[in-house]
Scaffold this motif. Structure first.
Motif, mmCIF file in Angstrom:
data_model
loop_
_atom_site.group_PDB
_atom_site.id
_atom_site.type_symbol
_atom_site.label_atom_id
_atom_site.label_comp_id
_atom_site.label_asym_id
_atom_site.label_seq_id
_atom_site.Cartn_x
_atom_site.Cartn_y
_atom_site.Cartn_z
ATOM 1 N N CYS A 169 0.830 -1.211 0.000
ATOM 2 C CA CYS A 169 0.000 0.000 0.000
ATOM 3 C C CYS A 169 0.862 1.256 0.000
ATOM 4 O O CYS A 169 0.535 2.239 -0.655
ATOM 5 N N LEU A 170 1.980 1.207 0.717
ATOM 6 C CA LEU A 170 2.858 2.374 0.749
ATOM 7 C C LEU A 170 3.449 2.629 -0.642
ATOM 8 O O LEU A 170 3.534 3.771 -1.096
ATOM 9 N N MET A 171 3.833 1.543 -1.324
ATOM 10 C CA MET A 171 4.379 1.718 -2.676
ATOM 11 C C MET A 171 3.330 2.330 -3.595
ATOM 12 O O MET A 171 3.630 3.189 -4.425
ATOM 13 N N LEU A 172 2.081 1.888 -3.447
ATOM 14 C CA LEU A 172 1.009 2.453 -4.263
ATOM 15 C C LEU A 172 0.758 3.910 -3.907
ATOM 16 O O LEU A 172 0.581 4.765 -4.775
ATOM 17 N N PHE A 173 0.751 4.179 -2.598
ATOM 18 C CA PHE A 173 0.474 5.545 -2.158
ATOM 19 C C PHE A 173 1.604 6.488 -2.560
ATOM 20 O O PHE A 173 1.355 7.651 -2.894
ATOM 21 N N SER A 174 2.817 5.954 -2.551
ATOM 22 C CA SER A 174 3.956 6.771 -2.956
ATOM 23 C C SER A 174 3.832 7.167 -4.426
ATOM 24 O O SER A 174 4.233 8.257 -4.831
ATOM 25 N N LEU A 175 3.211 6.281 -5.235
ATOM 26 C CA LEU A 175 2.984 6.610 -6.650
ATOM 27 C C LEU A 175 1.855 7.631 -6.777
ATOM 28 O O LEU A 175 1.925 8.559 -7.572
ATOM 29 N N CYS A 176 0.794 7.417 -5.983
ATOM 30 C CA CYS A 176 -0.412 8.230 -6.137
ATOM 31 C C CYS A 176 -0.678 9.085 -4.927
ATOM 32 O O CYS A 176 -1.466 8.705 -4.058
ATOM 33 N N HIS A 177 -0.028 10.211 -4.828
ATOM 34 C CA HIS A 177 -0.414 11.195 -3.833
ATOM 35 C C HIS A 177 -0.113 12.545 -4.429
ATOM 36 O O HIS A 177 0.346 12.627 -5.568
ATOM 37 N N ASN A 178 -0.390 13.598 -3.659
ATOM 38 C CA ASN A 178 -0.198 14.933 -4.228
ATOM 39 C C ASN A 178 1.246 15.166 -4.639
ATOM 40 O O ASN A 178 2.158 14.625 -4.025
ATOM 41 N N PRO A 179 1.469 15.985 -5.686
ATOM 42 C CA PRO A 179 2.846 16.315 -6.051
ATOM 43 C C PRO A 179 3.517 17.093 -4.920
ATOM 44 O O PRO A 179 2.827 17.670 -4.077
ATOM 45 N N ALA A 228 -3.480 18.144 -7.527
ATOM 46 C CA ALA A 228 -3.234 17.478 -6.247
ATOM 47 C C ALA A 228 -4.358 16.504 -5.914
ATOM 48 O O ALA A 228 -4.125 15.414 -5.399
ATOM 49 N N LEU A 229 -5.601 16.902 -6.250
ATOM 50 C CA LEU A 229 -6.753 16.074 -5.874
ATOM 51 C C LEU A 229 -6.830 14.779 -6.687
ATOM 52 O O LEU A 229 -7.161 13.727 -6.141
ATOM 53 N N ILE A 230 -6.530 14.863 -7.977
ATOM 54 C CA ILE A 230 -6.688 13.669 -8.825
ATOM 55 C C ILE A 230 -5.842 12.504 -8.305
ATOM 56 O O ILE A 230 -6.369 11.433 -8.028
ATOM 57 N N PRO A 231 -4.507 12.692 -8.148
ATOM 58 C CA PRO A 231 -3.726 11.545 -7.667
ATOM 59 C C PRO A 231 -4.112 11.114 -6.253
ATOM 60 O O PRO A 231 -4.098 9.924 -5.949
ATOM 61 N N MET A 232 -4.500 12.076 -5.390
ATOM 62 C CA MET A 232 -4.857 11.698 -4.021
ATOM 63 C C MET A 232 -6.099 10.816 -4.032
ATOM 64 O O MET A 232 -6.174 9.810 -3.319
ATOM 65 N N ALA A 233 -7.088 11.188 -4.830
ATOM 66 C CA ALA A 233 -8.316 10.396 -4.900
ATOM 67 C C ALA A 233 -8.002 8.999 -5.429
ATOM 68 O O ALA A 233 -8.455 7.986 -4.874
ATOM 69 N N ILE A 234 -7.200 8.936 -6.488
ATOM 70 C CA ILE A 234 -6.850 7.632 -7.048
ATOM 71 C C ILE A 234 -6.057 6.816 -6.038
ATOM 72 O O ILE A 234 -6.297 5.622 -5.854
ATOM 73 N N GLY A 235 -5.116 7.484 -5.337
ATOM 74 C CA GLY A 235 -4.312 6.800 -4.325
ATOM 75 C C GLY A 235 -5.190 6.222 -3.228
ATOM 76 O O GLY A 235 -5.009 5.080 -2.802
ATOM 77 N N PHE A 236 -6.174 7.006 -2.803
ATOM 78 C CA PHE A 236 -7.059 6.528 -1.744
ATOM 79 C C PHE A 236 -7.810 5.279 -2.197
ATOM 80 O O PHE A 236 -7.840 4.259 -1.507
ATOM 81 N N VAL A 237 -8.380 5.350 -3.395
ATOM 82 C CA VAL A 237 -9.162 4.216 -3.905
ATOM 83 C C VAL A 237 -8.264 2.981 -4.075
ATOM 84 O O VAL A 237 -8.616 1.874 -3.641
ATOM 85 N N LEU A 238 -7.087 3.191 -4.675
ATOM 86 C CA LEU A 238 -6.159 2.076 -4.902
ATOM 87 C C LEU A 238 -5.763 1.409 -3.587
ATOM 88 O O LEU A 238 -5.840 0.189 -3.437
#
Lengths: 315, 502
Positions: free
Chosen positions: B447-457, B479-489
């Motif tokens: 999950c950390l690896m995924l979140f590291s890919l998908c969070h705010n710049p 900022a919102l787009i990757p955060m939302a995707i990161g949360f869902v992922l």
């Protein structure tokens, strides 16, 4: 003109409609305004009455006419519309289906001074991307030219001068068929489905509904370049052919870029190889290797196969 | 223009006219009847000249200059080199070989970076962290510096900066030059060539493949590179999706977590390969997300078709090794490093503060972690990790050290660390022991690896996006787009993982 923005937009659209009717020698009426602006008959009548009272329109012999004041304003709006369309086509990379809609909004927002500045930046273009003449700043406009493709005699070479941008669906279908103002074409005959047409190295059948929205005119002068027989996308790997020209559908920066890269009349060009996903393809031209998407290669006109030319790449 | 008409306006301008102050050409021209005639003629010809006249004229000029050049320029080609070039292209852009070759090149580059960076990284940490840090701390202490100032400057500012330098510099010294060498060799345009169709389908510009690969170095640089895209719509898409290119600040996090958790799942000999494959998977997921988000954007917020694009494929050249090494060191490595240091230093102060400033008897960090814990649990992460990401907004590079420092604080395993708010370099085993004590499982790592890919710049990238787009709205979206995707992922992965694990 009127207080609320919505009313002003409607009024300007009505003036534009009456102007277009006069230009095409058609009769404008409250009903034709209702049709063009998608208003109810009553609403259209109210609108027309208000414009007549305001001195923008006048009745004469049962038809609506523009007053001097009305014509001046209509031409300004039309100029704004066409300049914006040209700008969108030349500089933004937006698809052709979006030009009209966006210009319909912007034409009511831009002041004449800003329209002039925009036109100047674009090099005072004469025609918009649909082939419509752009009124000059002083409001001059040449008379309508061309006749509907449906009525054009068979076997006579013609140039497309205008493609009607409304209704949007028909316009999109014409764009899909690859017909753009400036292209040369010949009608070879008619079949049940429509007209058999040859256009810059392509032969196809054009449905009647589409042909009804395309205007053509006689070629004024001998063409400067030899007629193309094929398009760049038809080239087979290792085959060499000569470039004959670029389609008028390629505009603005894209056009200059392709010319810069060497896609000029007389250049031999060879298909090098194609991407694993089938587009783009890499072409050897003037000592370099240039990748073009299939859609673009479709817009470069070429001649027959040329033998015995070896295209070296630069070192 | 061959009209046969004499050109009446082109005679010499009279002195009186020339001396007049110039209030605009039209006024001067309008004053002479001859010029009036020219303007009238031009006005008339304006509509008589055929519409395509201008284009044809330009085309003829280009055609003529090309013919002149062809007559006078002698080209000498070396045929063996030509054959070699064509074979390279047939392989690197081949129908069956193009994509495998691309993935292999990326995998090898990652593997070299992971394996090669270990040694210098450990050596630098040995000097900067293990030797210099205690020396500085005791030295300043003996000079009579108060404990809080000493902690703030040495444990906070210095140690964070030292960590960032020793973790970031070695991978950058390997990854960036490799990247530049590939660019120099002529491979990157071929990558864009292979991928173009995908970007076109996504409604994006073909050059986005290039800005994306720039983003693999640094997102801020990638966003700036989006200037090469003419169409405003497609430029915005490229800017908004650049963050999905795993940047240099996040490679070390990915590499570290993959090495510690994924690498340890297989035999030691294969650990490097397994870690590289895991990181490669995340990087490729980033490419997929970048395409997917571009596709979604071009159908919603930024509706439109892909515009035309042409790409020059330069001939392959043997890269100039030393020169490349030098320029990539100056242009990219030092630039990115300087930026990282600039942001790491104040972040280090912040970290030290949240760990040492107490509110109602507990450090600030404790309260923040407790507040973030429920959200962290849903995402398969923890309050510690989320707080680390908040602290690391200035620079992604300090995520891992912040996590370590905060974990020590929470678990109370101070014998492994160096005290509250102190960042430290830990060996792989110590690191794993510490993280497991902090409640980590392989799920947390994934999950950390995924979140590291998908969070705010990071804040630099956000600021760059603001500068490039001139709009707060797009900056917020980015900022919102990757955060939302990161949360869902992350939440999805965690839910599925917990369900399977029972």
């Amino acid at each position: 003109m009127t207080s609320s923005r919505h009313e002003r937009v409607l009024a300007e659209d009505a003036l534009k409609h009456v102007f277009q009717c006069e230009y095409d020698r058609l009769t404008a009426s409250a009903d034709s305004v209702a049709g063009a602006l998608r208003l109810s008959r009553d609403a259209a009548r109210l609108l027309v009455d208000r414009l007549v009272t305001g001195g923008w329109l006048a009745w004469g012999g049962g038809a609506l006419y523009l007053t001097v004041l009305g014509r001046e304003h209509a031409v300004q709006v039309l100029r704004a519309h066409r300049v914006v369309e040209t700008y969108l086509a030349l500089e933004t990379g937006l698809g052709s289906s979006e030009w009209h809609q966006r210009a319909e909004v912007d034409e009511h927002n831009l002041t004449p001074a800003r329209v002039d500045a925009l036109a100047q930046r674009l090099g005072d273009p004469r025609y918009d991307p649909h082939g419509d003449p752009i009124p000059t700043a002083s409001g001059e406009l040449p008379p309508a030219q061309g006749s509907v493709l449906l009525d054009w005699p068979e076997g006579v070479e013609a140039r497309i001068v205008h493609v009607e941008d409304e209704p949007a669906l028909v316009y999109a279908a014409i764009a899909q068929a690859g017909l753009v103002p400036g292209m040369r074409l010949v009608v070879d005959g008619t079949v049940v489905e429509g007209l058999k047409v040859r256009c810059e190295g392509r032969a196809f059948v054009l449905p009647r509904t589409l042909a009804g929205n395309v205007s053509v005119a006689r070629l004024e002068q001998a063409p400067m370049a030899e007629a193309p027989t094929r398009r760049l996308a038809d080239l087979k790997p290792g085959e060499v052919a000569e470039v004959r020209g670029l389609s008028p559908a390629i505009r603005g920066r894209e056009r200059n870029r392709l010319l810069d890269l060497g896609f000029v009349p007389g250049s031999p060009v060879e298909l090098g190889f194609t991407s694993p996903l089938a587009s783009p393809s890499a072409y050897r031209v003037r000592g370099s290797l240039i990748a073009l998407r299939t859609e673009q290669a479709e817009q470069v006109f070429i001649g027959q196969r040329v033998e015995g030319v070896d295209l070296k790449e630069g070192t | 223009m061959k009209t046969g008409t004499p050109s009446p306006g082109l005679g010499p301008v009279s002195d009186a006219e020339a001396d007049r102050p110039n209030p605009g050409d039209r006024v001067i021209l309008g004053s002479s009847p001859r010029i009036e005639a020219v303007l009238g003629l031009a006005e008339e010809l304006r509509w008589r000249v055929p519409p395509e006249f201008h284009d044809r004229c330009v085309e003829e000029i280009y055609g003529e200059s090309a013919r002149i050049a062809a007559r006078n320029v002698v080209r000498s080609g070396v045929s063996s080199r030509q054959t070699w070039q064509r074979r390279m292209d047939a392989f690197l852009t081949g129908r069956w070989t193009g994509f495998p070759a691309m993935i292999a090149v990326l995998a090898v580059a990652l593997w070299i970076t992971i394996v090669g960076a270990n040694v210098p990284s450990a050596a630098m940490a040995g000097v900067l962290v293990d030797t210099l840090h205690p020396a500085l701390k005791s030295g300043l202490g003996q000079l009579g510096m108060p404990w809080w100032l000493n902690g703030l400057l040495v444990d906070g500012l210095y140690l964070t900066t030292a960590w960032v330098v020793s973790v970031m510099l070695p991978p950058m010294l390997i990854f960036f030059p490799m990247f530049t060498l590939l660019e120099d060799f002529g491979y990157l345009p071929r990558v864009a060539f292979n991928l173009d169709r995908l970007f076109q389908r996504a409604g994006a510009h073909g050059k986005q493949a290039l800005t994306m690969s720039m983003g693999w170095g640094c997102n801020a640089a990638g966003v700036t590179a989006c200037r090469i895209i003419d169409s405003p719509r497609e430029r915005l898409i490229a800017i908004l999706t650049n963050n999905f290119a795993l940047c240099n600040g996040r490679w070390p996090t990915q590499i570290l977590i993959a090495t510690v958790f994924v690498g340890s799942l297989v035999a030691p000999a294969l650990a490097g390969v397994a870690a590289a494959v895991a990181v490669l998977g995340v990087a490729l997921l980033g490419v997929v997300l970048s395409l997917g988000v571009s596709w979604a954007l071009s159908r919603t917020l930024l509706r439109g078709e892909a515009s035309a694009f042409s790409l020059e494929l330069p001939p392959y050249r043997p890269p100039r090794f030393w020169r490349t090494l030098y320029t990539s060191l100056i242009d990219r490595t030092l630039f990115v490093l300087w930026r990282a240091v600039l942001f790491a230093a104040p972040a280090g102060v912040a970290i030290w503060c949240v760990a040492n400033i107490t509110v109602t008897g507990r450090p600030l960090a404790f309260w923040a972690i407790a507040g973030l814990e429920p959200l962290g649990w849903v995402m398969g992460l923890s309050g510690v990790i989320l707080l680390a990401y908040v602290i690391a907004i200035p620079a992604n590079e300090i995520v891992v050290p912040s996590i370590l420092m905060l974990t020590v604080l929470v678990t109370g395993m101070t014998e492994l660390g160096q005290g509250a708010g102190v960042m430290f370099e830990a060996g792989d085993n110590v690191l794993k022991k510490l993280l497991v004590a902090g409640g980590w499982t392989p799920m947390t790592a994934v999950c950390l690896m995924l979140f590291s890919l998908c969070h705010n710049p990071c804040s630099t990238t956000l600021y760059t996006i603001y500068k490039e787009t001139g709009s707060w709205r797009w900056t917020v979206w980015s900022a919102l787009i990757p955060m939302a995707i990161g949360f869902v992922l992350c939440a999805g992965t965690a839910a599925v993982w917990r369900w399977i694990a029972g």
